[in-house]
Design an enzyme around this catalytic site. Structure first.
Site, PDB file in Angstrom:
ATOM      1  N   TRP A 148       1.013  -1.138  -0.231  1.00 16.85           N
ATOM      2  CA  TRP A 148       0.163  -0.047  -0.080  1.00 16.85           C
ATOM      3  C   TRP A 148       0.835   1.356   0.083  1.00 16.85           C
ATOM      4  O   TRP A 148       0.348   2.238  -0.264  1.00 16.85           O
ATOM      5  CB  TRP A 148      -0.925  -0.105   1.297  1.00 16.85           C
ATOM      6  CG  TRP A 148      -0.070  -0.311   2.429  1.00 16.85           C
ATOM      7  CD1 TRP A 148       0.050  -1.426   3.298  1.00 16.85           C
ATOM      8  CD2 TRP A 148       0.554   0.791   3.338  1.00 16.85           C
ATOM      9  NE1 TRP A 148       0.563  -1.116   4.266  1.00 16.85           N
ATOM     10  CE2 TRP A 148       1.235  -0.156   4.577  1.00 16.85           C
ATOM     11  CE3 TRP A 148       0.891   2.276   3.260  1.00 16.85           C
ATOM     12  CZ2 TRP A 148       1.987   0.594   5.504  1.00 16.85           C
ATOM     13  CZ3 TRP A 148       1.749   2.715   3.981  1.00 16.85           C
ATOM     14  CH2 TRP A 148       2.182   1.891   5.253  1.00 16.85           C
ATOM     15  N   ASN A 149       1.929   1.063   0.330  1.00 25.10           N
ATOM     16  CA  ASN A 149       2.913   2.495   0.395  1.00 25.10           C
ATOM     17  C   ASN A 149       3.457   3.111  -0.714  1.00 25.10           C
ATOM     18  O   ASN A 149       3.369   4.293  -1.040  1.00 25.10           O
ATOM     19  CB  ASN A 149       3.990   2.158   1.518  1.00 25.10           C
ATOM     20  CG  ASN A 149       4.883   0.998   1.013  1.00 25.10           C
ATOM     21  OD1 ASN A 149       4.625   0.180   0.086  1.00 25.10           O
ATOM     22  ND2 ASN A 149       6.316   1.403   1.380  1.00 25.10           N
ATOM     23  N   PRO A 173      -3.534  -6.102  -5.626  1.00 23.70           N
ATOM     24  CA  PRO A 173      -3.107  -4.948  -4.798  1.00 23.70           C
ATOM     25  C   PRO A 173      -3.468  -4.944  -3.290  1.00 23.70           C
ATOM     26  O   PRO A 173      -4.089  -5.690  -2.806  1.00 23.70           O
ATOM     27  CB  PRO A 173      -3.975  -3.959  -5.627  1.00 23.70           C
ATOM     28  CG  PRO A 173      -5.539  -4.547  -5.741  1.00 23.70           C
ATOM     29  CD  PRO A 173      -4.940  -5.859  -6.216  1.00 23.70           C
ATOM     30  N   GLY A 226       6.253  -6.850   0.856  1.00 21.50           N
ATOM     31  CA  GLY A 226       5.521  -6.707   1.619  1.00 21.50           C
ATOM     32  C   GLY A 226       6.530  -7.354   3.021  1.00 21.50           C
ATOM     33  O   GLY A 226       7.658  -6.982   3.127  1.00 21.50           O
ATOM     34  N   SER A 227       5.947  -7.645   4.015  1.00 22.08           N
ATOM     35  CA  SER A 227       6.373  -7.852   5.417  1.00 22.08           C
ATOM     36  C   SER A 227       7.107  -9.150   5.254  1.00 22.08           C
ATOM     37  O   SER A 227       6.949 -10.072   4.414  1.00 22.08           O
ATOM     38  CB  SER A 227       5.370  -8.189   6.427  1.00 22.08           C
ATOM     39  OG  SER A 227       4.672  -9.426   6.180  1.00 22.08           O
ATOM     40  N   GLU A 248      10.690  -8.926  -2.054  1.00 25.65           N
ATOM     41  CA  GLU A 248      11.323  -7.716  -1.382  1.00 25.65           C
ATOM     42  C   GLU A 248      10.544  -7.463  -0.137  1.00 25.65           C
ATOM     43  O   GLU A 248       9.383  -7.023  -0.117  1.00 25.65           O
ATOM     44  CB  GLU A 248      11.088  -6.372  -2.480  1.00 25.65           C
ATOM     45  CG  GLU A 248      11.813  -5.277  -1.984  1.00 25.65           C
ATOM     46  CD  GLU A 248      11.224  -4.289  -1.164  1.00 25.65           C
ATOM     47  OE1 GLU A 248      11.498  -4.216   0.078  1.00 25.65           O
ATOM     48  OE2 GLU A 248      10.387  -3.416  -1.847  1.00 25.65           O
ATOM     49  N   CYS A 282      10.281   0.882   2.675  1.00 24.23           N
ATOM     50  CA  CYS A 282      11.211  -0.151   3.305  1.00 24.23           C
ATOM     51  C   CYS A 282      12.738   0.380   3.242  1.00 24.23           C
ATOM     52  O   CYS A 282      13.383   0.034   3.744  1.00 24.23           O
ATOM     53  CB  CYS A 282      11.044  -1.079   2.641  1.00 24.23           C
ATOM     54  SG  CYS A 282      11.247  -1.200   0.737  1.00 24.23           S
ATOM     55  N   GLU A 373      11.826  -2.335  12.560  1.00 20.95           N
ATOM     56  CA  GLU A 373      11.301  -1.303  11.652  1.00 20.95           C
ATOM     57  C   GLU A 373      10.316  -0.466  12.141  1.00 20.95           C
ATOM     58  O   GLU A 373       9.211  -1.018  12.168  1.00 20.95           O
ATOM     59  CB  GLU A 373      10.941  -2.037  10.377  1.00 20.95           C
ATOM     60  CG  GLU A 373      10.731  -1.144   9.176  1.00 20.95           C
ATOM     61  CD  GLU A 373      10.739  -1.906   7.757  1.00 20.95           C
ATOM     62  OE1 GLU A 373      11.021  -1.128   6.834  1.00 20.95           O
ATOM     63  OE2 GLU A 373      10.092  -3.106   7.680  1.00 20.95           O
ATOM     64  N   GLU A 450      14.019  -5.763  -8.844  1.00 24.03           N
ATOM     65  CA  GLU A 450      13.336  -5.193  -9.743  1.00 24.03           C
ATOM     66  C   GLU A 450      13.883  -4.155 -10.221  1.00 24.03           C
ATOM     67  O   GLU A 450      14.811  -3.382  -9.495  1.00 24.03           O
ATOM     68  CB  GLU A 450      11.921  -4.767  -9.002  1.00 24.03           C
ATOM     69  CG  GLU A 450      11.010  -6.060  -8.330  1.00 24.03           C
ATOM     70  CD  GLU A 450       9.906  -5.487  -7.501  1.00 24.03           C
ATOM     71  OE1 GLU A 450       8.882  -6.424  -7.403  1.00 24.03           O
ATOM     72  OE2 GLU A 450       9.985  -4.337  -7.180  1.00 24.03           O
TER      73      GLU A 450
END
Length: 471
Positions: A148-149, A173, A226-227, A248, A282, A373, A450
């Site tokens: 979502w970020n 998404p 994500g996490s 990632e 991240c 984090e 990526e």
């Protein structure tokens, strides 16, 4: 239901069996109802992607590239409108959101150009009359799971390389920001992408999507951002079908400001990267190690930049109440253990999930901000004296995504960059994630890349072909 709130499967918009509500984190107000797709619609999306794969992979490279360029042009032309959607559901300021859409279009455009550079190899034969070739082929149907970020650029960073390689895609998404993704899908359909090449499946229950794609042998690769916790679960489940993965995951980025650095320039750059997207990245600096000789000048400049930020104008809210609670917990822990907040440090009295830019000094390694984090606008400054030991401190984390170094010493630049256990190291403010560079980490931050030619290679298989010419 308008198509702006639907799933895209096989080139057609689908309402789904039910809907879920998307909220504005700045106000808490609902902004829309979106199709909530279960395993059945996910399966139909995989069907569509599998059916479209032979035609898409056979399409000449220049024709795939042209369709991708058209999609990039559509995104560019719609940047303001898609940016407004992103601001409404994700909270970042409109200028920042619009810039993200343009960046996403740039990544797609670069991948389009890379389509025509998917070269194979000719290898010397093993015997007289033997010819050996390496042939690049698309891995197949790809499932993408985006966060979502950065709800637009993370789509094009996955979709662009996959399409360039000749793969078809089923993408889920984030449930917090599905409307941005739907707007992106609209741009691709307007560009004339063949039905089934890109399928979009929103859902409020990500586990249902993951279960469907991990169980389907036609899905040959999963690209996830994500996490770390979820990423590890996908890695475990990929073993059953030996699926390719790019993951990632989390980060805990250190900044190393050495005594020969310009502390004012370093502070300005750290402020930009730390407070971008309210610290919800991240790659955001989490531990800021500053040599004692320049700490006062650096901290003063960083505090000035933080205090110049206007909430709701220059920086948006955190994504939800859970994210806000985590930031508050980290700051409260640091203050209780002896840290000092030079600015910020307390939630403002206003609606929404806002938290002010915060600069902490007197930070020690036992505090939560140094061990977890934070994913928020908190800048913990840690003074150091030993220029050698600080690299060990920076590496003392299970994560390995990004590190930042500030120094004017070329020897130190190269030595420290080699010693840091991070997939990406930027020195003196060098750009972090342009389209032509591979983005990714090591250790618990994941694997795969990526961007750049390596990003496209992640979606390719290389087939060995050995031919005997005979007599």
């Amino acid at each position: 239901m308008p198509e702006t709130n639907r799933a895209l499967i096989g080139g057609r918009w689908h309402a789904g069996p039910r809907t879920f509500t998307v909220f504005d984190p700045a106000t808490g107000a609902p902004v829309g109802e979106v199709a909530d797709c279960g395993p059945e619609l996910t399966g139909r999306a995989i069907d569509a992607a599998a059916a479209a794969l032979p035609g898409w992979r056979a399409l000449p490279a220049h024709e795939r590239a042209e369709l991708m360029r058209r999609a990039a042009a559509e995104l560019t032309g719609r940047a303001a409108g898609i940016g407004a959607v992103m601001t409404a559901e994700q909270g970042k300021p409109l200028a920042e959101a619009t810039a993200e859409v343009l960046s996403g279009a740039d990544h797609l455009l670069w991948a389009a150009e890379e389509t025509r550079r998917l070269y194979g190899q000719t290898v010397p034969g093993a015997a007289e009359g033997n010819r050996i070739f390496l042939l690049p082929e698309p891995v197949g149907v790809v499932a993408g799971i985006t966060p979502w970020n950065f709800p637009v650029s993370m789509i094009t960073r996955k979709l662009g390389p996959a399409l360039a390689a000749g793969c078809t895609v089923v993408l889920k998404p984030a449930e917090q920001t599905p409307m941005s993704a739907i707007a992106v899908a609209g741009a691709f359909t307007a560009a004339g992408l063949p039905p089934g090449v890109f399928n979009l499946v929103p859902t409020s229950e990500p586990a249902r999507f993951a279960g469907a794609v991990m169980a389907d042998p036609r899905v040959r690769k999963v690209s996830f951002t994500g996490s770390t916790e979820v990423g590890k679960e996908l890695i475990r489940r990929s073993a059953d079908d030996v699926k390719r993965l790019s993951v990632e995951l989390g980060g805990h980025a250190p900044v190393l400001v050495y005594p020969d650095a310009d502390p004012v320039a370093a502070a300005a750059a750290v402020a930009r990267s730390k407070f971008l997207n309210a610290g919800q990245a991240c790659t955001s600096p989490n531990r800021i190690y500053v040599h004692r000789d320049v700490a006062a000048a650096f901290t003063e400049a960083l505090t000035g930049h933080a205090e110049a930020i206007t909430l709701g104008q220059d920086m948006g809210p955190l994504i939800d109440a859970a994210a806000l609670a985590k930031v508050e917990r980290h700051v409260e822990d640091a203050l209780a253990r002896g840290a000092k907040a030079l600015t910020g440090g307390r939630r403002p009295e206003r609606p929404g999930t806002f938290y002010p830019p915060t600069v902490l000094t007197g930070v020690t390694g036992d505090m939560l901000v140094c061990r977890e984090e934070t994913f928020g606008p908190v800048a913990p400054v840690i003074e150091f004296d030993d220029v050698d030991a600080v690299v060990a401190a920076a590496n003392a984390t299970p994560y390995g995504l990004t590190a930042y170094v500030w120094t004017s010493d070329l020897t130190r630049t190269l030595r420290v960059a080699e010693e840091l256990e991070f997939g990406m190291v930027t020195v003196n403010g060098g750009p972090l994630a342009p389209p032509q560079a591979p983005f990714g980490g090591m250790k618990n931050s994941g694997y795969g890349r990526e961007g750049g030619s390596l990003g496209v290679a992640d979606y390719l298989e290389y087939k060995y072909l050995s031919v005997g010419l005979g007599r």
